[in-house]
Design a protein around this motif. Structure first.
Motif, PDB file in Angstrom:
ATOM      1  N   ARG A 217       0.827  -1.201   0.000  1.00 36.41           N
ATOM      2  CA  ARG A 217       0.000   0.000   0.000  1.00 36.41           C
ATOM      3  C   ARG A 217       0.865   1.256   0.000  1.00 36.41           C
TER       4      ARG A 217
ATOM      5  N   GLU B 231      -7.532  -2.777   2.480  1.00 38.50           N
ATOM      6  CA  GLU B 231      -7.358  -4.038   1.763  1.00 38.50           C
ATOM      7  C   GLU B 231      -7.491  -3.932   0.250  1.00 38.50           C
ATOM      8  N   SER B 232      -7.383  -2.718  -0.304  1.00 40.14           N
ATOM      9  CA  SER B 232      -7.454  -2.608  -1.760  1.00 40.14           C
ATOM     10  C   SER B 232      -6.732  -1.366  -2.245  1.00 40.14           C
TER      11      SER B 232
ATOM     12  N   ARG C 194      -6.453   1.199  -5.887  1.00 43.62           N
ATOM     13  CA  ARG C 194      -7.045   1.502  -7.176  1.00 43.62           C
ATOM     14  C   ARG C 194      -6.509   2.827  -7.706  1.00 43.62           C
TER      15      ARG C 194
ATOM     16  N   PRO D 238      -9.737  -2.407  -9.148  1.00 43.62           N
ATOM     17  CA  PRO D 238      -9.068  -2.474  -7.835  1.00 43.62           C
ATOM     18  C   PRO D 238      -8.259  -3.760  -7.682  1.00 43.62           C
ATOM     19  N   VAL D 239      -7.159  -3.639  -6.978  1.00 42.65           N
ATOM     20  CA  VAL D 239      -6.352  -4.793  -6.592  1.00 42.65           C
ATOM     21  C   VAL D 239      -6.688  -5.116  -5.147  1.00 42.65           C
ATOM     22  N   ASP D 240      -7.191  -6.304  -4.904  1.00 41.18           N
ATOM     23  CA  ASP D 240      -7.554  -6.710  -3.547  1.00 41.18           C
ATOM     24  C   ASP D 240      -6.360  -7.323  -2.829  1.00 41.18           C
TER      25      ASP D 240
END
Length: 498
Positions: free
Chosen positions: A424, A443-444, A446, A454-456
């Motif tokens: 992050r 937790e994501s 974007r 979005p990337v989780d």
């Protein structure tokens, strides 16, 4: 299990005159020129780190800074695995806010208002409101919460004897007991009226039960502890986290603490708000007539034994002495009613030493004047102001011990711990470097302009992720003509950028 932990701390903010005012009528004029709490908080966030356009910031160090309900600045650390990392992150947040306050003061001065902007890492104000320090611990979804909850609450209601921040009381007393009558161990304790609650504001509880794991909900849940005093001394913050992490490990391993379950936990906790030495009754469900000190001593002894059998825990790297040395010394100090052996490490003991020193320096004071002196010392202890707060001076004089080195705290201001926060933080830094709009949650990730899927990141322990790495590379390769600023209207200030 390997777990992550984090802290969320709310701060009080207010503006005060920069110097005493003696001219007739000058006090009223100066007060009218000072910003009120809401204005002061908004001014503070005008001096947030560069690159952000809202008051809700996810930071390159993995943490989060935002303006909460009631004009309270709030800082949440990144997810940490190690106690030292958590303490360094907590201190980094306080340093960042102090820098913002200095910028706000300079802003006011440039407009002709001589003011000091105070940020207080405390728990109550003069109107009786309370604001807190919350702890988060990841636990497996399979943990039998109903079975462990009585043990957890019994631990939490007696924990202030170790890590309370100390409370100024209105009692006076006489003779030898005068200082004892003026002090309690926990300012937060009297405001807590429930063991559990899904509401974090309407009903103050030890544990918030809202199911918000910030992770894979099928595998993990978040233990959200909402009863802590806000602490200043690094060893106090570290001890609180170390013992709680160790208890969770022991409970998951099947250790039995059921004989330590307190029969009336909220009564015990409430009494610690006015108890000078932790002798509040804490009878157990088995009928044992114990005190809060007895319960905590038993927890410490069993956790130390568990630690010895386990051969150490990775999260205690560089901090194991907190459990094996500092915690027993606090218990000994409470039993002897002599805090001289811990009064550079534990908040309530440091504060009591300061109070006693000021009392001896001003023996002529009594009544309201003495109460005002105690209140001023209490506020100064929690004040983040570099010139007026006491913590920096105490550390410089060797009167407040540290757990982390100055270098660790400095690094924590920009570098995230080796958890999901590292991904992050790298993404946020890349977006800030490019001036790209982005949206981030715990937790994501974007990218908003140009928009991406979005990337989780559902696993808080994963620090390498191909999708996240590709997204970061995409940001680093952005051309100016590919980007446009997103209109903030209607977005609630979330993630644009930050």
């Amino acid at each position: 299990m390997d777990r992550v932990t984090g802290l969320e701390t709310e701060f009080a903010v207010f503006a005060a005159p920069a110097a005493p005012i003696h001219a007739p009528g000058a006090g009223e004029r100066a007060a009218s020129e000072l910003p009120d709490v809401e204005t002061a908080a908004n001014l503070l966030f005008r001096h947030r780190p560069a690159g952000y356009r809202s008051n809700n910031l996810f930071l390159p160090n993995g943490g989060r800074l935002y303006l909460d309900i009631g004009s309270h600045p709030e800082y949440a650390t990144a997810e940490c695995q190690q106690v030292r990392d958590l303490v360094a992150q907590d201190q980094a947040g306080k340093r960042l806010l102090a820098q913002m306050a200095a910028g706000a003061e300079a802003d006011l001065a440039s407009r002709g208002t001589a003011a000091r902007l105070h940020l207080l890492a405390n728990n109550t104000d003069s109107a009786g409101h309370t604001y807190g320090c919350h702890e988060s611990y990841s636990v497996p979804r399979s943990l039998d919460e109903e079975a462990v909850l009585p043990v957890l609450t019994s631990f939490l209601v007696t924990r202030p004897v170790l890590v309370g921040s100390g409370a100024v009381l209105k009692g006076t007393g006489a003779g030898r007991d005068e200082e004892d009558a003026a002090w309690g161990l926990s300012p937060r304790a009297p405001h807590l009226g429930s063991l559990t609650s899904a509401d974090t504001t309407g009903q103050r509880a030890l544990i918030n039960t809202r199911d918000e794991p910030h992770a894979d909900a099928a595998r993990l849940r978040r233990l959200h502890v909402t009863c802590a005093d806000t602490t200043i001394a690094e060893p106090t913050t570290g001890l609180r986290t170390a013992l709680t992490l160790l208890l969770l490990d022991a409970l998951e391993a099947g250790e039995d603490f059921t004989d330590l379950i307190v029969d009336s936990p909220l009564e015990t906790l409430g009494a610690l708000g006015t108890s000078a030495w932790g002798q509040a009754p804490a009878p157990t469900a088995t009928g044992a007539r114990s005190t809060a000190i007895d319960i905590q001593e038993a927890f410490i002894e069993r956790l130390a034994g568990f630690l010895e059998r386990q051969g150490g825990r990775p999260f205690l790297a560089g901090a194991e002495h907190l459990v094996t040395d500092l915690a027993p010394r606090v218990i000994s100090a409470l039993r002897r009613q002599d805090a001289s052996g811990i009064d550079t490490e534990i908040d309530w003991a440091i504060k009591r030493r300061l109070m006693r020193a000021h009392r001896e320096r001003h023996p002529e004071l009594a009544g309201d004047e003495l109460a005002a002196l105690r209140s001023r010392v209490d506020l100064a202890y929690h004040d983040l102001h570099p010139g007026l707060g006491l913590a920096g001076r105490l550390e410089a004089q060797g009167l407040m011990a540290r757990l982390c080195t100055p270098g660790e705290v400095e690094e924590a201001m920009t570098r995230p711990p080796a958890t999901r926060a590292a991904l992050r933080g790298a993404f946020i830094q890349a977006c800030l470097d490019k001036g790209a709009d982005f949206s981030v949650t715990w937790e994501s990730l974007r990218l908003d302009s140009p928009p991406t899927t979005p990337v989780d990141l559902p696993d808080p322990l994963v620090r390498a992720n191909e999708e996240a790495s590709r997204l970061i590379a995409r940001v680093e390769g952005l051309r100016r003509e590919e980007m446009r600023q997103i209109d903030l209207v209607g977005r609630g200030g979330l993630g644009a950028p930050g």
